[in-house]
Motif scaffolding. Structure first.
Motif, PDB file in Angstrom:
ATOM      1  N   PRO A 286      12.133 -10.486  -1.029  1.00 49.67           N
ATOM      2  CA  PRO A 286      11.182 -11.308  -1.473  1.00 49.67           C
ATOM      3  C   PRO A 286      11.320 -11.629  -2.889  1.00 49.67           C
ATOM      4  O   PRO A 286      11.839 -10.929  -3.758  1.00 49.67           O
ATOM      5  N   THR A 287      10.282 -12.705  -3.471  1.00 51.79           N
ATOM      6  CA  THR A 287      10.359 -13.055  -4.825  1.00 51.79           C
ATOM      7  C   THR A 287       8.878 -12.697  -5.377  1.00 51.79           C
ATOM      8  O   THR A 287       8.820 -12.943  -6.577  1.00 51.79           O
ATOM      9  N   GLU A 288       8.008 -12.173  -4.532  1.00 51.83           N
ATOM     10  CA  GLU A 288       6.712 -11.918  -5.175  1.00 51.83           C
ATOM     11  C   GLU A 288       5.989 -11.059  -3.939  1.00 51.83           C
ATOM     12  O   GLU A 288       6.414 -11.137  -2.850  1.00 51.83           O
ATOM     13  N   VAL A 289       5.189 -10.114  -4.534  1.00 57.83           N
ATOM     14  CA  VAL A 289       4.512  -9.183  -3.948  1.00 57.83           C
ATOM     15  C   VAL A 289       2.884  -9.400  -4.035  1.00 57.83           C
ATOM     16  O   VAL A 289       2.478  -9.573  -5.523  1.00 57.83           O
ATOM     17  N   ASN A 290       2.185  -9.461  -3.078  1.00 54.28           N
ATOM     18  CA  ASN A 290       0.741  -9.509  -3.246  1.00 54.28           C
ATOM     19  C   ASN A 290       0.027  -8.462  -2.493  1.00 54.28           C
ATOM     20  O   ASN A 290       0.433  -8.013  -1.419  1.00 54.28           O
ATOM     21  N   ILE A 291      -0.843  -8.031  -3.320  1.00 58.35           N
ATOM     22  CA  ILE A 291      -1.760  -6.884  -2.970  1.00 58.35           C
ATOM     23  C   ILE A 291      -3.313  -7.256  -3.006  1.00 58.35           C
ATOM     24  O   ILE A 291      -3.627  -7.891  -3.940  1.00 58.35           O
ATOM     25  N   TRP A 292      -4.206  -6.841  -2.088  1.00 57.01           N
ATOM     26  CA  TRP A 292      -5.601  -7.527  -2.022  1.00 57.01           C
ATOM     27  C   TRP A 292      -6.289  -6.387  -1.160  1.00 57.01           C
ATOM     28  O   TRP A 292      -5.856  -5.413  -0.312  1.00 57.01           O
ATOM     29  N   VAL A 293      -7.579  -6.581  -1.390  1.00 60.29           N
ATOM     30  CA  VAL A 293      -8.638  -5.851  -0.511  1.00 60.29           C
ATOM     31  C   VAL A 293      -9.003  -6.278   0.886  1.00 60.29           C
ATOM     32  O   VAL A 293      -9.551  -7.456   0.897  1.00 60.29           O
TER      33      VAL A 293
ATOM     34  N   GLU B 161      -9.925  -0.582   2.132  1.00 61.50           N
ATOM     35  CA  GLU B 161      -8.844  -0.837   2.837  1.00 61.50           C
ATOM     36  C   GLU B 161      -8.172  -1.777   1.974  1.00 61.50           C
ATOM     37  O   GLU B 161      -8.524  -3.064   1.662  1.00 61.50           O
ATOM     38  N   LEU B 162      -6.931  -1.475   1.521  1.00 59.80           N
ATOM     39  CA  LEU B 162      -5.881  -2.371   0.733  1.00 59.80           C
ATOM     40  C   LEU B 162      -4.768  -2.604   1.709  1.00 59.80           C
ATOM     41  O   LEU B 162      -4.185  -1.651   2.377  1.00 59.80           O
ATOM     42  N   ARG B 163      -4.519  -3.879   1.425  1.00 61.60           N
ATOM     43  CA  ARG B 163      -3.077  -4.428   2.256  1.00 61.60           C
ATOM     44  C   ARG B 163      -2.010  -5.006   1.241  1.00 61.60           C
ATOM     45  O   ARG B 163      -2.489  -5.659   0.169  1.00 61.60           O
ATOM     46  N   CYS B 164      -0.737  -4.913   1.445  1.00 59.67           N
ATOM     47  CA  CYS B 164       0.187  -5.358   0.362  1.00 59.67           C
ATOM     48  C   CYS B 164       1.250  -6.197   1.432  1.00 59.67           C
ATOM     49  O   CYS B 164       1.699  -5.735   2.444  1.00 59.67           O
ATOM     50  N   GLU B 165       1.614  -7.151   1.031  1.00 58.42           N
ATOM     51  CA  GLU B 165       2.612  -8.109   1.493  1.00 58.42           C
ATOM     52  C   GLU B 165       3.551  -8.799   0.580  1.00 58.42           C
ATOM     53  O   GLU B 165       3.046  -9.109  -0.643  1.00 58.42           O
ATOM     54  N   ASN B 166       4.672  -8.976   1.155  1.00 59.30           N
ATOM     55  CA  ASN B 166       5.576  -9.798   0.297  1.00 59.30           C
ATOM     56  C   ASN B 166       6.050 -11.126   0.729  1.00 59.30           C
ATOM     57  O   ASN B 166       6.090 -11.221   2.144  1.00 59.30           O
ATOM     58  N   ASN B 167       6.867 -11.835   0.151  1.00 60.95           N
ATOM     59  CA  ASN B 167       7.312 -13.115   0.986  1.00 60.95           C
ATOM     60  C   ASN B 167       8.742 -12.985   1.375  1.00 60.95           C
ATOM     61  O   ASN B 167       9.441 -14.170   1.506  1.00 60.95           O
ATOM     62  N   GLY B 168       9.141 -11.734   1.502  1.00 64.55           N
ATOM     63  CA  GLY B 168      10.494 -11.339   1.970  1.00 64.55           C
ATOM     64  C   GLY B 168      10.256 -11.034   3.499  1.00 64.55           C
ATOM     65  O   GLY B 168       9.069 -10.584   3.760  1.00 64.55           O
ATOM     66  N   ASN B 169      11.636 -10.657   4.164  1.00 62.03           N
ATOM     67  CA  ASN B 169      11.262  -9.748   5.471  1.00 62.03           C
ATOM     68  C   ASN B 169      12.370  -9.117   5.877  1.00 62.03           C
ATOM     69  O   ASN B 169      12.997  -8.837   6.728  1.00 62.03           O
TER      70      ASN B 169
ATOM     71  N   PHE C 292      -0.891   7.649  -3.778  1.00 63.87           N
ATOM     72  CA  PHE C 292       0.004   6.442  -3.352  1.00 63.87           C
ATOM     73  C   PHE C 292       0.207   7.142  -1.706  1.00 63.87           C
ATOM     74  O   PHE C 292       0.257   8.210  -1.328  1.00 63.87           O
ATOM     75  N   VAL C 293       0.666   5.776  -1.159  1.00 67.03           N
ATOM     76  CA  VAL C 293       1.074   5.867   0.202  1.00 67.03           C
ATOM     77  C   VAL C 293       2.461   4.968   0.595  1.00 67.03           C
ATOM     78  O   VAL C 293       2.236   4.088  -0.102  1.00 67.03           O
ATOM     79  N   GLU C 294       2.959   5.537   1.459  1.00 67.60           N
ATOM     80  CA  GLU C 294       4.323   4.799   1.541  1.00 67.60           C
ATOM     81  C   GLU C 294       4.084   3.684   2.720  1.00 67.60           C
ATOM     82  O   GLU C 294       4.642   4.282   4.101  1.00 67.60           O
ATOM     83  N   ASN C 295       3.219   2.891   2.722  1.00 71.32           N
ATOM     84  CA  ASN C 295       3.003   1.865   3.665  1.00 71.32           C
ATOM     85  C   ASN C 295       2.390   0.687   3.371  1.00 71.32           C
ATOM     86  O   ASN C 295       2.362   0.668   1.766  1.00 71.32           O
ATOM     87  N   ASN C 296       2.177  -0.330   3.952  1.00 71.44           N
ATOM     88  CA  ASN C 296       1.642  -1.491   3.412  1.00 71.44           C
ATOM     89  C   ASN C 296       0.201  -1.766   3.630  1.00 71.44           C
ATOM     90  O   ASN C 296      -0.540  -2.637   3.402  1.00 71.44           O
ATOM     91  N   LYS C 297      -0.321  -0.343   3.819  1.00 75.17           N
ATOM     92  CA  LYS C 297      -1.715  -0.463   4.092  1.00 75.17           C
ATOM     93  C   LYS C 297      -2.320   0.998   3.402  1.00 75.17           C
ATOM     94  O   LYS C 297      -1.859   2.011   3.616  1.00 75.17           O
ATOM     95  N   MET C 298      -3.574   0.834   2.670  1.00 77.60           N
ATOM     96  CA  MET C 298      -4.092   2.117   2.186  1.00 77.60           C
ATOM     97  C   MET C 298      -5.664   2.034   2.564  1.00 77.60           C
ATOM     98  O   MET C 298      -6.113   0.984   2.153  1.00 77.60           O
ATOM     99  N   VAL C 299      -5.912   3.161   3.077  1.00 81.82           N
ATOM    100  CA  VAL C 299      -7.535   3.264   3.508  1.00 81.82           C
ATOM    101  C   VAL C 299      -8.217   4.537   2.767  1.00 81.82           C
ATOM    102  O   VAL C 299      -7.580   5.564   2.649  1.00 81.82           O
TER     103      VAL C 299
ATOM    104  N   SER D 283       0.046  -6.080  -8.319  1.00 88.46           N
ATOM    105  CA  SER D 283      -0.972  -5.278  -8.816  1.00 88.46           C
ATOM    106  C   SER D 283      -2.411  -6.106  -8.385  1.00 88.46           C
ATOM    107  O   SER D 283      -2.702  -7.434  -8.572  1.00 88.46           O
ATOM    108  N   THR D 284      -3.269  -5.311  -8.227  1.00 90.17           N
ATOM    109  CA  THR D 284      -4.740  -5.995  -8.264  1.00 90.17           C
ATOM    110  C   THR D 284      -5.714  -4.833  -8.712  1.00 90.17           C
ATOM    111  O   THR D 284      -5.462  -3.772  -8.707  1.00 90.17           O
ATOM    112  N   LYS D 285      -7.004  -5.446  -9.087  1.00 84.89           N
ATOM    113  CA  LYS D 285      -7.738  -4.523  -9.835  1.00 84.89           C
ATOM    114  C   LYS D 285      -9.303  -4.304  -8.901  1.00 84.89           C
ATOM    115  O   LYS D 285      -9.674  -5.467  -8.348  1.00 84.89           O
ATOM    116  N   VAL D 286      -9.323  -2.942  -8.700  1.00 83.56           N
ATOM    117  CA  VAL D 286     -10.611  -2.946  -7.636  1.00 83.56           C
ATOM    118  C   VAL D 286     -11.704  -2.462  -8.564  1.00 83.56           C
ATOM    119  O   VAL D 286     -11.700  -1.516  -9.402  1.00 83.56           O
ATOM    120  N   LEU D 287     -13.124  -2.914  -8.286  1.00 82.80           N
ATOM    121  CA  LEU D 287     -14.109  -2.575  -8.917  1.00 82.80           C
ATOM    122  C   LEU D 287     -15.259  -1.986  -8.077  1.00 82.80           C
ATOM    123  O   LEU D 287     -15.493  -2.630  -7.105  1.00 82.80           O
TER     124      LEU D 287
END
Length: 694
Positions: free
Chosen positions: A322-329, A343-351, A367-374, A402-406
């Motif tokens: 990947p060249t970038e990583v995205n995390i979102w709610v 619920e948070l999810r994380c993805e990157n543009n690599g495979n 933390f969790v070792e996964n691409n999803k946190m609940v 990273s992302t900021k959660v309020l």
């Protein structure tokens, strides 16, 4: 003949000389044509063929007239003539023309044409067919002589060939052609003289291959590989001649490029002589190749043309970092409030398959070792920065986002003063309500489910007992549905008690027992006492209400009475009077008149009054009763007066009653409604009689 004459003869004659000898006696119909060749011995090249007509030389050939022999034996002459023409060097002309190649599909029938010309015609011509062996030697497969023709035995063509001769064309027919028949064929034309000519034709056999099959590599291909990686393989079977395979990427042909593209082909010769070709593509892939379409194209030959077939298109899995990583709610959508499930999810543009993805809350370290946190039932403490990290396990390179959660919150509503407030009657009531929130709030006040005020302040200028009660403060967040909190405030108003209802209450009843209800409001809650006009205290139950107290008393009624409800507290007292009037049932006045002639019973009874009749109707009822009694009295007096005058019952006023006997039927009884009854016995003449006279 001299040499000069011989050369002169050759200049005006053709290469061949034909002498026809005819016998007049024994062989008048037989002609003998003898062909001499200058360079060969007579016994080795002599051929004879019977013919029914004399041979006519072609234009430009030396013409010799037939010599008619009358000798009974022509053999010596024939030998002499042959020797003469041999010395002269005479010969015949043979020409052969053939196509360079003949093309045919495998399984079809091939026709190879041999065009020839000869001065002798078919009568003295021998046709032979050969094919060239791999060692360059020739093998005869067919032989046609003037008197005999047949295919050669024990050859690959014995049962599959035939010869069609038409005019100057000899066509060799080969049935069920196979790829092994891809050979060079020779046509040889011979004449009676030892002269011969030949031609050659290459038979080219074609077989279309099968549809190409393509297989992609099962595992993915990494862009980090140093050497070209296998992309796929393409194969085609049973073609002839050998098919050619070309690889394409997105409709662009691929060529061998050092360290970039490598093409490896293998050719298999089947037992049938057909070719099977397999090609393998290897190349260094890029990220863009994840969407590329690969396929192979097969080029093959058919008679007179070239065809091509395209395989199916394949796609390969390309692994790239990947060249970038995205995390979102992922949820909830929109704003987050306390109590929600985050619920948070994380993805990157690599495979890259060999990688580790970690989501971490920077504030808490969770933390969790996964691409999803609940996280369930979140609070404001769960807000903050969440970081997603991607690490390749091959080279342990990391990349993160990273992302900021309020997390929005609304604390419990707080009312000042707390719980309850007490004010004096006619004093000002003031209270406030607030709730700490991360968003703008709306505050409303309710009493008995009715809106009484908006805003955080509750104010009443002059408090009354109506002001007292339970108030509810409701705080909501307009931006988020369901975000609400509330609190209550009990308002008490101090003052002298107030009794609900009029100060004097009239109660009329026919019942012997009555229930009286007395409600009073005030703070402190008033004490209610019951008393009667004759000084008796009545026992009653008292219950407190929201704004005061209530009491109910039950007692027996023996006569009209007054009952008092006295409500009192620290600030005074109030009294209400219940005026109870008992209504007693009365017996109406009854007058009965009895005589010997007739009996008249007049009974008047006043109607019974229903209980709880209103005071306004009492006089009307009494007046009706009095009028009825007066009418009955008047009627009785009139009847009595008429009786005395003798106007009724057939009697005159001067009749003598003394002659009649007295009996009790002649007695009139008057009954008065008062307690002291006086019974007077009247005689027939109306005079009073004493009781002992009865």
């Amino acid at each position: 003949m001299t040499r000069a004459e011989r050369l002169s003869l050759q200049r005006v004659s053709a290469p061949f000389c034909i002498i026809c000898l005819s016998t007049l006696r024994r062989h008048s119909s037989l002609s003998l044509c003898t062909v001499f060749q200058e360079d060969q011995f007579l016994s080795d090249s002599f051929h004879t063929h019977t013919h029914t007509h004399a041979h006519t030389p072609q234009h430009g050939h030396l013409q010799h007239r037939p010599i008619v022999m009358a000798l009974p034996d022509t053999a010596p002459l024939l030998v002499g003539l042959l020797l003469i023409f041999h010395a002269l060097g005479a010969w015949a002309i043979v020409e052969v023309n053939m196509e360079d190649k003949v093309e045919v599909m495998a399984g079809d029938t091939a026709q190879i044409t041999c065009m020839f010309t000869t001065d002798e015609g078919l009568g003295g011509t021998t046709i032979q067919w050969f094919y060239v062996l791999p060692n360059k030697k020739r093998q005869r497969i067919y032989n046609k002589e003037p008197m005999h023709e047949a295919a050669e035995q024990n050859t690959p063509f014995t049962d599959r060939i035939s010869l069609n001769v038409t005019g100057t064309a000899a066509v060799l027919v080969i049935r069920d052609v196979g790829v092994k028949d891809n050979l060079e064929f020779i046509c040889v034309i011979k004449t009676i003289t030892p002269e011969e000519a030949e031609g050659r034709t290459q038979l080219q056999v074609f077989k279309s291959p099968t549809f190409p099959t393509i297989e992609a590599v099962e595992t993915g291909v990494s862009v980090n590989e140093e050497d070209p990686s296998k992309i796929g393989s393409c194969s085609v079977k049973n073609g002839y001649p050998k098919p050619n395979i070309t690889w394409y990427r997105n409709n662009m042909p691929l060529r061998i490029t050092p360290d970039e593209v490598d093409l490896k082909s293998s050719i298999t010769t089947e037992s049938s002589g057909l070719y099977s070709v397999q090609s393998e593509l290897r190349m260094k892939v890029k990220k863009e190749d994840k969407d590329a379409k690969f396929y192979c194209e097969v080029l093959y030959f058919v008679p007179g043309a070239t065809k091509m077939t395209e395989s199916q298109h394949i796609n390969i899995t390309v692994y790239y970092p990947p060249t970038e990583v995205n995390i979102w709610v992922e949820s909830p959508k929109g704003k987050i409030k306390e109590g929600d499930t985050l619920e948070l999810r994380c993805e990157n543009n690599g495979n890259y398959p060999s990688s580790i993805t970690t989501i971490k809350h920077q504030n808490s370290g969770y933390f969790v070792e996964n691409n999803k946190m609940v996280q369930t039932n979140v609070t404001r403490l769960d807000g903050g920065v969440y970081e997603c990290t991607f690490m390749e396990t091959d080279n342990f390179e990391e990349i993160s986002g990273s992302t900021k959660v309020l997390v929005n919150y609304l604390e419990s509503a707080v009312i000042t003063p707390k719980d309850s407030i007490t004010v004096m009657e006619e004093e000002e009531l003031k209270a406030s309500c607030n709730a700490l929130s991360s968003l703008q709030t709306d505050i409303t006040w309710f009493k008995n489910e009715k809106l009484v005020s908006k805003g955080n302040s509750l104010s009443v200028k002059s408090a009354t007992f109506e002001t007292a009660g339970m108030y509810k403060c409701v705080v909501t967040v307009p931006e988020m549905e369901g975000m609400k909190t509330s609190s209550t405030l009990q308002v008490n108003v101090k003052g002298s008690p107030q009794i609900l209802g009029p100060g004097v209450q009239e109660v009329e009843t026919y019942e012997t027992t009555v229930n009286l209800n007395c409600s009073a409001r005030g703070f402190p809650a008033p004490t209610i006492m019951w008393t009667t006009s004759d000084g008796k205290n009545l026992n009653a139950l008292q219950t407190e209400t929201e704004d005061g107290a209530q009491s109910v008393v039950t007692f027996k009624i023996t006569s009209s009475v007054k009952v008092f409800c006295n409500a009192s507290n620290d600030f005074g007292s109030k009294v209400v009077e219940f005026n109870i009037k008992a209504i007693v049932h009365t017996t109406p006045t009854t007058t009965t008149t009895t005589s010997t002639n007739a009996i008249t019973d007049d009974t008047v009874q006043t109607p019974t009054k229903s209980p709880n009749i209103k005071k306004e109707s009492k006089g009307f009822v009494i007046a009706i009763i009095i009028i009825a009694i007066l009418l009955l009295a008047i009627l009785g007096s009139v009847l009595y007066f008429l009786y005395k005058k003798g106007r009724i019952c057939g009697r005159s006023g001067k009749q003598d009653f003394s002659k009649r006997k007295s009996s009790k039927d002649n007695i009139v009884v008057e009954m008065k409604s008062d307690n002291t009854e006086e019974a007077i016995l009247l005689g027939v003449n109306g005079e009073k009689q004493q009781p002992n006279d009865q």
